[in-house]
Design a protein around this motif. Structure first.
Motif, mmCIF file in Angstrom:
data_model
loop_
_atom_site.group_PDB
_atom_site.id
_atom_site.type_symbol
_atom_site.label_atom_id
_atom_site.label_comp_id
_atom_site.label_asym_id
_atom_site.label_seq_id
_atom_site.Cartn_x
_atom_site.Cartn_y
_atom_site.Cartn_z
ATOM 1 N N ASP A 40 7.414 -8.568 -7.573
ATOM 2 C CA ASP A 40 7.722 -9.918 -7.180
ATOM 3 C C ASP A 40 7.147 -10.694 -8.289
ATOM 4 O O ASP A 40 6.800 -10.533 -9.336
ATOM 5 C CB ASP A 40 7.180 -10.118 -5.614
ATOM 6 N N TYR A 48 15.078 -13.288 -4.283
ATOM 7 C CA TYR A 48 15.308 -14.975 -4.520
ATOM 8 C C TYR A 48 14.517 -15.631 -5.402
ATOM 9 O O TYR A 48 13.455 -15.494 -5.433
ATOM 10 C CB TYR A 48 14.853 -15.373 -2.828
ATOM 11 N N HIS A 99 10.602 -21.397 -8.575
ATOM 12 C CA HIS A 99 12.156 -21.741 -8.079
ATOM 13 C C HIS A 99 12.467 -23.005 -8.712
ATOM 14 O O HIS A 99 13.780 -23.099 -9.164
ATOM 15 C CB HIS A 99 12.237 -21.975 -6.520
ATOM 16 N N SER A 146 2.680 -14.834 2.293
ATOM 17 C CA SER A 146 3.454 -15.717 3.051
ATOM 18 C C SER A 146 4.648 -15.534 3.765
ATOM 19 O O SER A 146 4.908 -16.088 4.772
ATOM 20 C CB SER A 146 3.795 -17.093 2.127
ATOM 21 N N SER A 162 5.508 -19.348 -6.245
ATOM 22 C CA SER A 162 6.789 -19.176 -6.213
ATOM 23 C C SER A 162 7.778 -20.469 -5.899
ATOM 24 O O SER A 162 8.661 -20.643 -6.961
ATOM 25 C CB SER A 162 7.347 -18.378 -4.848
ATOM 26 N N ARG A 177 13.423 -12.792 5.929
ATOM 27 C CA ARG A 177 13.707 -11.487 5.661
ATOM 28 C C ARG A 177 12.762 -10.655 6.649
ATOM 29 O O ARG A 177 12.961 -9.667 6.998
ATOM 30 C CB ARG A 177 14.017 -11.009 4.226
ATOM 31 N N SER A 213 8.807 -20.967 2.767
ATOM 32 C CA SER A 213 8.502 -19.643 2.086
ATOM 33 C C SER A 213 9.748 -18.688 2.762
ATOM 34 O O SER A 213 9.872 -17.957 3.529
ATOM 35 C CB SER A 213 7.315 -18.935 2.825
ATOM 36 N N GLY A 214 10.841 -18.716 1.566
ATOM 37 C CA GLY A 214 12.198 -18.432 2.034
ATOM 38 C C GLY A 214 12.202 -16.866 2.534
ATOM 39 O O GLY A 214 13.031 -16.525 3.231
ATOM 40 N N SER A 215 11.433 -16.142 1.758
ATOM 41 C CA SER A 215 11.306 -14.760 1.970
ATOM 42 C C SER A 215 10.967 -14.343 3.369
ATOM 43 O O SER A 215 11.260 -13.413 3.895
ATOM 44 C CB SER A 215 10.683 -13.914 0.792
HETATM 45 C C1 DP6 Z 1 9.864 -13.274 -6.311
HETATM 46 O O1 DP6 Z 1 9.488 -18.921 -1.998
HETATM 47 O O2 DP6 Z 1 9.697 -16.746 -0.441
HETATM 48 O O3 DP6 Z 1 8.951 -12.747 -4.114
HETATM 49 O O4 DP6 Z 1 6.509 -18.186 -0.379
HETATM 50 O O5 DP6 Z 1 5.427 -16.920 -2.477
HETATM 51 O O6 DP6 Z 1 6.659 -15.781 -0.270
HETATM 52 P P1 DP6 Z 1 6.254 -17.111 -1.297
HETATM 53 O O7 DP6 Z 1 7.534 -17.035 -1.864
HETATM 54 P P2 DP6 Z 1 9.114 -17.437 -1.758
HETATM 55 O O8 DP6 Z 1 9.928 -16.701 -2.936
HETATM 56 C C2 DP6 Z 1 9.961 -15.266 -2.929
HETATM 57 C C3 DP6 Z 1 10.067 -14.887 -4.547
HETATM 58 C C4 DP6 Z 1 10.179 -13.542 -4.836
HETATM 59 C C5 DP6 Z 1 11.382 -12.796 -4.646
HETATM 60 C C6 DP6 Z 1 11.911 -12.311 -3.244
HETATM 61 O O9 DP6 Z 1 10.925 -12.250 -2.367
HETATM 62 O O10 DP6 Z 1 12.987 -12.620 -2.911
#
Ligand code: DP6
Length: 335
Positions: free
Chosen positions: A288, A17, A202, A112, A198, A150, A145-147
């Motif tokens: 990542d 992501y 983004h 996160s 991150s 998952r 924290s989109g990930s």
């Molecule tokens: C590179 O916005 O979910 O890990 O809040 O730092 O966990 P954190 O990040 P997030 O973006 C994740 C970016 C990534 C790719 C991924 O996990 O998909």
């Protein structure tokens, strides 16, 4: 007051992501696929505070059981997420939470995702709710924290972009952990938090001149990863993993202003992983948004990979992890 304690794992993205249509609510520009980890988890205990509407307490639980007040930069996002969950639950009460990671905080690994997944689960339970897995994933995603969306599922997980309404955007399981026993040997080459979050990554991603090209290529890459998971085919998965990780960092490096997550140690590990393959081990690297390298391998290769990476000058330590089953209720509270 009754307490709820849960654990939720970190995950490693096979397809990343990177870039959002709505950064605050983490609506992704592209779909992603990850493997949920087993050992790297966040523990979180929550309980209601009587007579303290909207007043929350956030504590960090030390390994020896003591509680330390959470620093403001940490509390800020946690408090905002508790408020969001309280609103969703239609409740008023304040919440006391304590949290701890099982992996070294200094490792700079994405905590996160596991942290917000655990928080979402513990707090909704404390409000007496039992959200469906899809709702939990949606709520975890709204942490920003989109990930984290998952990390609500075990095994192999997909989070699709751009389909339908915001309230339908969450991750879904692709295959369970027992479908395919993959290992993740994490080579820690840099400790401490990453220099660019991150969220900033983004934000900057679309400024890369290569970003549109990345998006054109992603459809094919997602298909290859889905198919490799379905057929448990590491020889097919591996090259896409490395291609995708390098692509993520290419976008970061060519964003404006540019972001360099790699350190010299990252390159030493990448070179070593290629050598290991030449020697017959099935091992492939991904990173990542940080310098540390996750080496995905089959169980037979894990020992050899861990031994070799541990011996590298730039590797501080390795964490041996693998695919895991997802969040769990825990019997031992943190306070
Ligand atoms: C590179 O916005 O979910 O890990 O809040 O730092 O966990 P954190 O990040 P997030 O973006 C994740 C970016 C990534 C790719 C991924 O996990 O998909």
């Amino acid at each position: 007051m009754s307490k709820n304690t849960v654990s939720a794992p970190a995950n490693i993205a096979f397809v990343k992501y990177w870039g959002a249509t709505d950064i605050e609510r983490a609506l992704p520009l592209n779909s992603s696929i990850s493997m949920t980890l087993d050992e790297c988890v966040t523990l979180c205990t929550a309980e209601l505070i009587d007579g303290a509407p909207h007043r929350d307490e956030i504590w960090l639980a030390e390994p020896d059981g003591r509680l330390a007040p959470a620093p403001p930069e940490f509390s800020h996002r946690v408090l905002a997420h508790i408020e969001r969950l309280r609103k969703w639950a239609g409740r008023e009460e304040g919440v006391r939470i304590a949290t701890r990671n099982t992996f070294p905080a200094a490792a700079g690994l994405a905590s996160s995702a596991s942290g917000f997944a655990a928080l979402t689960l513990a707090v909704t339970r404390t409000f007496g709710l039992s959200p469906s897995p899809g709702e939990l994933s949606l709520l975890a995603r709204r942490s920003g924290s989109g990930s984290a969306c998952r990390s609500v599922f075990g095994g192999y997980v997909e989070w699709r972009a751009g389909e339908g309404a915001e309230e339908d955007n969450h991750a879904l399981p692709l295959a369970s952990a027992d479908h395919w026993d993959l290992r993740d040997v994490i080579a820690v080459v840099e400790i401490g938090p990453k220099t660019v979050s991150s969220l900033d990554g983004h934000r900057r991603a679309p400024t890369s001149p290569y970003y549109d090209r990345r998006r054109e290529l992603l459809g094919g890459r997602l298909d290859r990863v889905r198919s490799a998971i379905r057929h448990r085919d590491l020889a097919a998965l591996g090259p896409v993993l490395e291609e995708e990780a390098i692509d993520l960092h290419l976008i970061a490096m060519s964003s404006q202003p540019s972001i360099f997550y790699w350190s010299p140690g990252t390159l030493e590990v990448l070179r070593t992983v290629r050598e290991l393959r030449q020697e017959g081990l099935e091992a492939w690297a991904t990173m990542d948004a940080g310098a540390n390298v996750h080496v995905i391998c089959d169980p037979d290769s894990e020992e050899g990979v861990a031994e070799r990476l541990t011996g590298l000058a730039s590797v501080g330590f390795v964490i041996r992890d693998g695919v895991g089953n997802g969040p769990e209720a825990e019997s031992q509270a943190l306070f």
